[in-house]
Structures are given as C-alpha cells and as structure tokens.
Design a protein around this motif. Structure first.
Motif, PDB file in Angstrom:
ATOM      1  N   ARG A 175       0.140  -5.044   1.645  1.00 45.24           N
ATOM      2  CA  ARG A 175      -0.799  -5.367   0.563  1.00 45.24           C
ATOM      3  C   ARG A 175      -1.217  -4.133  -0.232  1.00 45.24           C
ATOM      4  O   ARG A 175      -1.611  -4.257  -1.388  1.00 45.24           O
ATOM      5  CB  ARG A 175      -2.032  -6.063   1.140  1.00 45.24           C
ATOM      6  N   THR A 176      -1.132  -2.945   0.375  1.00 45.91           N
ATOM      7  CA  THR A 176      -1.432  -1.746  -0.411  1.00 45.91           C
ATOM      8  C   THR A 176      -0.244  -1.357  -1.276  1.00 45.91           C
ATOM      9  O   THR A 176      -0.397  -0.920  -2.409  1.00 45.91           O
ATOM     10  CB  THR A 176      -1.816  -0.564   0.497  1.00 45.91           C
ATOM     11  N   ALA A 177       0.952  -1.514  -0.726  1.00 49.75           N
ATOM     12  CA  ALA A 177       2.157  -1.186  -1.488  1.00 49.75           C
ATOM     13  C   ALA A 177       2.461  -2.245  -2.539  1.00 49.75           C
ATOM     14  O   ALA A 177       3.029  -1.940  -3.592  1.00 49.75           O
ATOM     15  CB  ALA A 177       3.348  -1.043  -0.549  1.00 49.75           C
ATOM     16  N   CYS A 178       2.083  -3.478  -2.248  1.00 50.92           N
ATOM     17  CA  CYS A 178       2.398  -4.617  -3.129  1.00 50.92           C
ATOM     18  C   CYS A 178       1.115  -5.404  -3.392  1.00 50.92           C
ATOM     19  O   CYS A 178       0.891  -6.459  -2.779  1.00 50.92           O
ATOM     20  CB  CYS A 178       3.456  -5.500  -2.486  1.00 50.92           C
ATOM     21  N   PRO A 179       0.263  -4.908  -4.283  1.00 48.01           N
ATOM     22  CA  PRO A 179      -1.056  -5.523  -4.468  1.00 48.01           C
ATOM     23  C   PRO A 179      -1.033  -6.885  -5.158  1.00 48.01           C
ATOM     24  O   PRO A 179      -1.993  -7.634  -5.049  1.00 48.01           O
ATOM     25  CB  PRO A 179      -1.810  -4.494  -5.319  1.00 48.01           C
ATOM     26  N   GLU A 214       6.002 -19.511  -3.990  1.00 47.46           N
ATOM     27  CA  GLU A 214       4.706 -19.031  -4.465  1.00 47.46           C
ATOM     28  C   GLU A 214       4.025 -18.270  -3.343  1.00 47.46           C
ATOM     29  O   GLU A 214       3.832 -18.803  -2.243  1.00 47.46           O
ATOM     30  CB  GLU A 214       3.836 -20.209  -4.913  1.00 47.46           C
ATOM     31  N   VAL A 215       3.666 -17.034  -3.590  1.00 48.34           N
ATOM     32  CA  VAL A 215       3.018 -16.203  -2.575  1.00 48.34           C
ATOM     33  C   VAL A 215       1.613 -16.728  -2.329  1.00 48.34           C
ATOM     34  O   VAL A 215       0.823 -16.854  -3.266  1.00 48.34           O
ATOM     35  CB  VAL A 215       2.968 -14.735  -3.015  1.00 48.34           C
ATOM     36  N   PRO A 216       1.282 -17.052  -1.085  1.00 47.02           N
ATOM     37  CA  PRO A 216      -0.080 -17.536  -0.811  1.00 47.02           C
ATOM     38  C   PRO A 216      -1.102 -16.437  -1.047  1.00 47.02           C
ATOM     39  O   PRO A 216      -0.822 -15.250  -0.842  1.00 47.02           O
ATOM     40  CB  PRO A 216      -0.018 -17.944   0.665  1.00 47.02           C
ATOM     41  N   LYS A 217      -2.270 -16.840  -1.477  1.00 48.11           N
ATOM     42  CA  LYS A 217      -3.326 -15.867  -1.741  1.00 48.11           C
ATOM     43  C   LYS A 217      -3.783 -15.247  -0.430  1.00 48.11           C
ATOM     44  O   LYS A 217      -3.897 -15.927   0.597  1.00 48.11           O
ATOM     45  CB  LYS A 217      -4.513 -16.539  -2.430  1.00 48.11           C
ATOM     46  N   VAL A 264       4.827  -8.548  -4.123  1.00 48.09           N
ATOM     47  CA  VAL A 264       5.247  -9.024  -2.801  1.00 48.09           C
ATOM     48  C   VAL A 264       6.629  -9.671  -2.885  1.00 48.09           C
ATOM     49  O   VAL A 264       7.520  -9.377  -2.083  1.00 48.09           O
ATOM     50  CB  VAL A 264       4.218 -10.016  -2.227  1.00 48.09           C
ATOM     51  N   ARG A 265       6.816 -10.548  -3.857  1.00 52.91           N
ATOM     52  CA  ARG A 265       8.126 -11.180  -4.029  1.00 52.91           C
ATOM     53  C   ARG A 265       9.197 -10.137  -4.359  1.00 52.91           C
ATOM     54  O   ARG A 265      10.332 -10.217  -3.882  1.00 52.91           O
ATOM     55  CB  ARG A 265       8.074 -12.217  -5.145  1.00 52.91           C
ATOM     56  N   ALA A 266       8.806  -9.151  -5.165  1.00 53.80           N
ATOM     57  CA  ALA A 266       9.759  -8.096  -5.532  1.00 53.80           C
ATOM     58  C   ALA A 266      10.169  -7.288  -4.302  1.00 53.80           C
ATOM     59  O   ALA A 266      11.338  -6.902  -4.162  1.00 53.80           O
ATOM     60  CB  ALA A 266       9.151  -7.185  -6.588  1.00 53.80           C
ATOM     61  N   TYR A 267       9.210  -7.030  -3.418  1.00 51.76           N
ATOM     62  CA  TYR A 267       9.572  -6.291  -2.208  1.00 51.76           C
ATOM     63  C   TYR A 267      10.539  -7.105  -1.356  1.00 51.76           C
ATOM     64  O   TYR A 267      11.502  -6.557  -0.805  1.00 51.76           O
ATOM     65  CB  TYR A 267       8.335  -5.931  -1.383  1.00 51.76           C
ATOM     66  N   ARG A 268      10.277  -8.393  -1.246  1.00 44.67           N
ATOM     67  CA  ARG A 268      11.223  -9.233  -0.504  1.00 44.67           C
ATOM     68  C   ARG A 268      12.617  -9.130  -1.121  1.00 44.67           C
ATOM     69  O   ARG A 268      13.606  -8.921  -0.406  1.00 44.67           O
ATOM     70  CB  ARG A 268      10.776 -10.694  -0.474  1.00 44.67           C
ATOM     71  N   ALA A 316      12.268  -2.309 -10.639  1.00 46.93           N
ATOM     72  CA  ALA A 316      13.568  -2.913 -10.931  1.00 46.93           C
ATOM     73  C   ALA A 316      13.684  -4.285 -10.276  1.00 46.93           C
ATOM     74  O   ALA A 316      14.225  -5.233 -10.866  1.00 46.93           O
ATOM     75  CB  ALA A 316      14.689  -2.000 -10.450  1.00 46.93           C
ATOM     76  N   ALA A 317      13.168  -4.394  -9.056  1.00 50.24           N
ATOM     77  CA  ALA A 317      13.194  -5.688  -8.365  1.00 50.24           C
ATOM     78  C   ALA A 317      12.322  -6.706  -9.097  1.00 50.24           C
ATOM     79  O   ALA A 317      12.688  -7.890  -9.205  1.00 50.24           O
ATOM     80  CB  ALA A 317      12.726  -5.515  -6.924  1.00 50.24           C
ATOM     81  N   LYS A 318      11.181  -6.262  -9.599  1.00 53.94           N
ATOM     82  CA  LYS A 318      10.320  -7.174 -10.364  1.00 53.94           C
ATOM     83  C   LYS A 318      11.022  -7.646 -11.631  1.00 53.94           C
ATOM     84  O   LYS A 318      10.922  -8.829 -12.014  1.00 53.94           O
ATOM     85  CB  LYS A 318       9.005  -6.479 -10.720  1.00 53.94           C
ATOM     86  N   GLY A 319      11.757  -6.750 -12.268  1.00 50.98           N
ATOM     87  CA  GLY A 319      12.502  -7.127 -13.465  1.00 50.98           C
ATOM     88  C   GLY A 319      13.584  -8.151 -13.156  1.00 50.98           C
ATOM     89  O   GLY A 319      13.798  -9.104 -13.921  1.00 50.98           O
ATOM     90  N   ALA A 320      14.259  -7.971 -12.023  1.00 49.60           N
ATOM     91  CA  ALA A 320      15.299  -8.922 -11.627  1.00 49.60           C
ATOM     92  C   ALA A 320      14.704 -10.295 -11.359  1.00 49.60           C
ATOM     93  O   ALA A 320      15.257 -11.326 -11.779  1.00 49.60           O
ATOM     94  CB  ALA A 320      16.028  -8.401 -10.388  1.00 49.60           C
TER      95      ALA A 320
END
Length: 688
Positions: free
Chosen positions: A464-468, A616-619, A473-477, A498-502
């Motif tokens: 959660r600190t790396a992927c706020p 959808e990433v749960p809150k 979070v989805r991009a990290y996956r 780059a992952a977020k862009g993809a």
C-alpha cells in the motif's frame, strides 16, 4: 562401493542391472509389440555430476522397430553415492499411432531414502510389478475418453517447468493425472509483507492459474509462520501478545492478497496450530538416526548423517560450510553458509540445524512455548521438552499433514533454496523415507536499484505504500505477472508507470469492444471468417504455447497485446472511414467486424484467466474512515502505511537521498496526506 564415490565398475554394474530391469518391465506390460523385445535398440546415456559424487543420472531410451507401432519410452533414475538403487522409476509413455490412440503407463514407486535403507536393500533393485497388474490396471487408453478430455490431456503434456532439482526445464508430470499437490512458503507475520514478498505470491498465483487453465485441479497449501525470533522480539518491543501481533499482520496479508486478485490456497495453516505434528516429525527423525537432543534440551538435525545434504537444489561444498551464515547469505547457493539459528552452543556438528529450540527464560515468552507429548508405537509417551519449533521444521510437518509424504510442486523465492528448502528436503525425506517433492519452482528477487528488496536491508516497501491507488495495485500485479518469474525484477516508478500505461490501454480497448457489442445499431460483417478471427486463433494458440513453456509470460503478454492492437486497428479503420465521409451519404461507412471483435473479447477473457488483471481492487479496510473528520480540530487517524512512508522519507533525508525523499512525499500526497518538516522535531502529518 566405497560409500563416497561411484566407480566406473559400479556404473557398469548399475547400467546392466537397470537394462535388465527395463527390459523385464517392458515384457511385463504384455503389449504385443514388446513380445520380441530383443529387436529394440537401447541407447544408454550415463551422466556423472561433479567428481562422481552424490548423484548419477542415467537415462535409457527405447525406440520400436515395429512397422505397426512407433513406441518411445523413457525412464530416469538417480543413484546415491553408496548405492545402486533406483530412486525414481519409471515413466513409460507409449505413442501408438494406429487408431490415433495413445496409451499412457506410469509406474510410480517411492524408494526409501539412503538414511532409511537396510544394508541388504541398498544392493538390490526394487521388485518389478507383475505383468497382470501392469496390463490390466495401470494402462489406460485415451481412445475411450471424450474429445474434450483428449484435448485436455494434450495440453497437460505440453507443460514444462524449470525444476531446481534438475536445473533444467522438464515436462511437468504430477503423481495424479489431473490433481496437482502444491506447497508454497508463506509470510512470517511480524510485519506487513513487502512488494518483494508479493512477487513470490504472484508467481504462485500464475503457476496455479496456468495449471488450472490447462485442466488440472490444484490442491494448494501455503503456510503462515506465526512464531519465530523476529515475532518474539517485536511482541516484547510493542508489549503485545503473540496472538495479537500475528493476527494483525495475518489480516493485512489476506487484505493484500485480495487487493492483488490472488487465488486463495485451500488452507493457510499456522505453525502454532501444528506443534504436535512437528513433535512427531522430530521423533520420526530420531528413530531414523537423524535427530538428537542436546544437553540443554534443543533438538538438532544431524546433517553429517544425511547423504547429499546441501546438493539437491544448490552446489555447496560441505567442507566450506561455515557456522553463522543466515538464510539470506546462503540464498541461491551463491555463498556457502548455514542457518545457525539463535543458539547453537551444544550442537554436535557445526552444520547441524535446529529442529526444536529449548525454552530460554531470558528470551522466550510464555505465550510462545509448548511442551508436546508424542504417543509412541508401543503406546508409551515421550515429551520432546518445553520449547518452540525451528523455522525449517514447520513446512515439513505441515506439508506432510495436508499433502502427504510426496508433493508435486513446491514454490518459493530463490533466497530460500539454501538453507530453508535444502533443510525441508533433508527433514522430510529423512522422516518419511520417501521423495519429498518432484518439482521445485523458485522466483527471482525484486530489486530496488541494484539491491534485493528486504526488511533486513531497510529498503522495502509495503504494497500500500508502494502502490497507494487502485491503479497502482493493478499495475504492480501486471508488472509482476507479465515478467519472466526466474529473472530479477526492478521495481521503479518508471516500471510501475509503464505497467499503468499498459493497463490503461487494455481497459480502453475492452470497454470499446463492450460498447460496440451492446450497440444493436452496428451491423455485422458479411462473413464470420475474417483476418481478425484468424489472428485471434493464432494468438490464442501462441499464448497457450507460451504459458506451457515454463510460464513464459512475456511471450503471453505479446499475444495479449497483439489482439489489442488488432482491435485498435479495427476501430481506427471505421473511424477513418466515417471521418472521410464527413456526412456525405453517398459514401458508405463500413461496419465494424463484430464477429472479430467478439472473438477478441472472448480471447482476452480467456487470457485473463491467467493474467488476472481485469478486476476491481477492493478498498483498503479502514480507508472509508479517512474522511470523517472533515478538516476540523478532531484528532486525525493516520493509516500505518502513510506513517511508514513518512518514516522512510525521514530516513532518506537523513541519508541526503533527496530524489527518494521527493518520491516518497509524492506517494504520501497521493494517499491524501501532507507532511511538514519541523525543525528539531518529528514531521507533522495532516490531511491534504
């Protein structure tokens, strides 16, 4: 045989015995093609590993000269340094071309490990199954199966994995035709898992999803280490109970698994719930001469009595193993070391590792101590003494309880190869007298800069600190699952960006296709066969080849984006025609290839069974309370993840790493908070 090395005479003798064994085995199958077995040509290949010590691999291949059938058979055997005993026999795969049928025969026999063998059994090969058993119950012809089952078995045969035991890619063949037993190393729940840890958990997820995609049922167990030195120290530091601390970080771990869309294991057994199983395993090891109790009451595994220790997954010279190295220095076998545990003053051998740590009043806590009693075969009971388990013992005991003596696949980070996984093998095979695991899968590190991310180095980031944000979070996956799992992975803002862009591109195309397919006004192309549908078939086939080739996810991603590109091209084609017409009714605007787009949508959904990125990433639990204060003077509750970032930023500033400090401030801002530095005091955190 001298007990330490395999002489050429011994090899020749072993080869002759194995050849006799194999020919007899073929005869016992009662297949007509094998009646005149002397007509077959045998190629015997002998491979001797380092200085002829410990392991010799012997591969025998047979090919049929029969005109009617083309039969190939393969068996792999290995010898310990003091025996010519076949440990892994025998896999026979028969391809019978007539009638397009395939016959599979699998002869599985677990041979006792060298520590459990009697002097007489070491000199003889195992008895061959009778011909009636082989021909009537073990041979199965797939020509009685349904067409779908045949396709499924074809896919199953395609899967290859890099097996750390053989140090090569090999066909993955589970003990059961359609069920895979899978054990994975879970977290030590004294802190939040970091994104480096989650690369391992995402690798497990990809492996499990691929196996499921190919038709297997996966029985997955992932342990939770909820007692060890780090946990005890943190409980003392924070003045909380073992249960309170570990349950807190268990909950965080499961929240993060959900956020990353990781398919859950069947069970997540806790170490503290399996103390009796661990005590039994210690007694079994003692009975086999591999465990002893020191005068102070601790139990140790006698490494010197376990042949081949430290050579199954890594290449270690026993003479160079030194006391005091940790699991991290020994990780991957790059450095010769041994996990010496916290106290080892009374070990018999410098390499021996701890199975059970005797109670130390000056260190241990009453809520982290057990005194298990084992019922012996004669009905008497035996206590192993008051104490707590060693880290390595936990996995062996829980794997045996939930999955049996031998499992199909064991996965973990590359840093666990030695000593943890080598110790697991030694314990499990020493206690069970059976092979522990047939296939070992290890993932590479996540690096920050040029260094491996780890809590001991202080360069770790929680999820959660790396992927706020949810997009992060989805991009990290996606960043992890689209990488080659065995290679190091660099975690940087640029890589995550780059992952977020993809993902943004994937989401956009998927949404456009969805809109096009639900719009009833759009006309369907004249023919259901088009360049697009042909491309979909080709790329889906490429995708399946990729995932079955040692989880080659970069190639699978290429197939995924090939479909995305084709869909984009289709939308641009129609949009350009509409623009060129510019309202001119005499110009016909061609319709979208709805059939082609529908096939792309279906293919994307099928590929996502492995990628797992459309969700959808749960809150985050507790996040819904962040905005309740409304900016008044009520006390602000700052989430732990934000405070972790603040602490890391302070450390970065102290180290004069201004770039990292600025990056951490930006992450704090993304989470909805601001940080203000105070001269001579701690920084102040407030709502942004």
């Amino acid at each position: 045989m001298d007990g330490y090395s395999l002489s050429f005479a011994n090899i020749s003798y072993a080869t002759i015995k194995l050849s006799y064994f194999f020919i007899s085995f073929l005869q016992s199958c009662n297949i007509p093609s094998f009646t005149d077995y002397k007509r077959y040509k045998y190629d015997i290949i002998v491979t001797i590993t380092e200085n002829m010590k410990f392991t010799t691999a012997l591969s025998i291949m047979a090919s049929s000269l029969s005109i009617c059938n083309q039969i190939s058979a393969f068996t792999s055997v290995s010898y310990t340094s003091s025996t010519t005993l076949v440990r892994d026999v025998a896999l026979l795969q028969i391809h019978q071309t007539e009638g397009e049928s395939r016959i599979w025969y699998k002869q599985g026999r677990s041979i006792l490990s060298s520590s459990c063998l009697s002097a007489t059994s070491k000199s003889s090969l195992p008895p061959l199954a009778s011909g009636s058993q082989t021909s009537s119950s073990s041979l199965k012809s797939t020509n009685t199966d349904s067409e779908n089952d045949t396709r499924s078995k074809d896919k199953l045969r395609q899967l290859t994995l890099y097996n750390s035991l053989s140090r090569s890619k090999t066909p993955f063949i589970p003990q059961s035709p359609d069920i895979v037993s899978m054990y994975t190393c879970g977290p030590t729940v004294y802190d939040s898992a970091h994104v480096g840890n989650f690369r391992a958990f995402l690798t497990y997820d990809v492996l499990k999803r691929v196996l499921t995609y190919l038709g297997y049922n996966v029985d997955h167990i992932c342990n939770l280490t909820d007692v060890d030195d780090k946990i005890i120290k943190r409980c003392d530091r924070e003045n909380v109970s073992l249960l309170e601390l570990t349950r807190k970080f268990e909950d965080k771990f499961f929240d993060d698994l959900e956020a990353l869309n990781i398919v859950k294991a069947r069970e997540y057994p806790r170490a503290t719930d399996h103390i009796d199983e661990m005590a039994q395993l210690i007694i079994d090891l003692e009975g086999n001469g591999l465990a002893y109790q020191s005068d102070e009451g601790s139990w140790y595994f006698s490494v010197g009595k376990k042949e081949g220790y430290g050579t199954r997954l890594v290449h270690l010279d026993p003479d160079q193993l030194k006391k005091g190295a940790s699991s991290e220095t020994g990780g991957g076998g790059s450095v010769a070391g041994l996990d010496a545990d916290e106290y080892d003053a009374e070990k018999e051998g410098v390499r021996d590792f701890c199975l059970w740590k005797a109670y130390k009043p000056e260190f241990d806590r009453e809520d982290a101590i057990w005194d298990p009693v084992v019922t012996m075969e004669d009905g008497t009971t035996k206590s192993i003494g008051k104490g707590r388990p060693g880290w390595h013992l936990e996995c062996s005991a829980m794997a045996r309880k939930y999955l049996g003596d031998t499992i199909d696949v064991h996965a973990g980070g590359i840093d666990l190869k030695f000593p943890h996984h080598e110790n697991e093998i030694a314990q499990s095979e020493g206690a069970n007298c059976a092979p522990f695991c047939n296939c070992w899968v290890h993932n590479g590190f996540v690096n920050i800069g040029d260094e491996k991310m780890s809590k001991s180095k202080g360069n770790f980031l929680t999820l959660r600190t790396a992927c706020p944000t949810s997009d992060d979070v989805r991009a990290y996956r996606y960043l992890v699952v689209s990488s080659q799992y065995r290679n190091p992975l660099s975690f940087t803002d640029a890589a995550l960006g780059a992952a977020k862009g993809a993902l943004k591109r994937l989401d956009k195309v998927n949404a456009m296709i969805g809109d096009a397919l639900k719009d009833g006004v759009v006309e369907v192309s004249n023919s259901e066969e088009s360049d697009m549908t042909t491309t979909v078939e080709k790329e889906l086939a490429n995708f399946e080849v990729a995932i079955a080739d040692d989880l080659s996810m970069p190639r699978a991603s290429a197939s995924l984006f090939s479909l995305v590109k084709f869909a984009e091209k289709e939308f641009k084609r129609v949009a350009k025609a509409a623009k060129d017409a510019d309202g001119d009714e005499s110009k016909v605007v061609p319709p979208l290839d709805i059939v082609g787009l529908a096939s792309i949508q279906q293919a994307l959904a099928k590929m996502d069974q492995v990628f797992g990125i459309y969700y959808e990433v749960p809150k985050e639990k507790g996040a819904e309370n962040d905005d309740k204060d409304g900016g008044d003077n009520t006390e602000l509750s700052v989430p732990d993840d934000v405070m972790d970032l603040v602490s890391q930023r302070t450390a970065a500033k102290d180290a004069k790493d201004w770039e990292l400090a600025d990056s951490l401030r930006a992450k704090i801002t993304e989470l909805g908070f601001s940080v203000k530095d105070m001269k001579g005091g701690d920084p102040v955190v407030s709502k942004a």
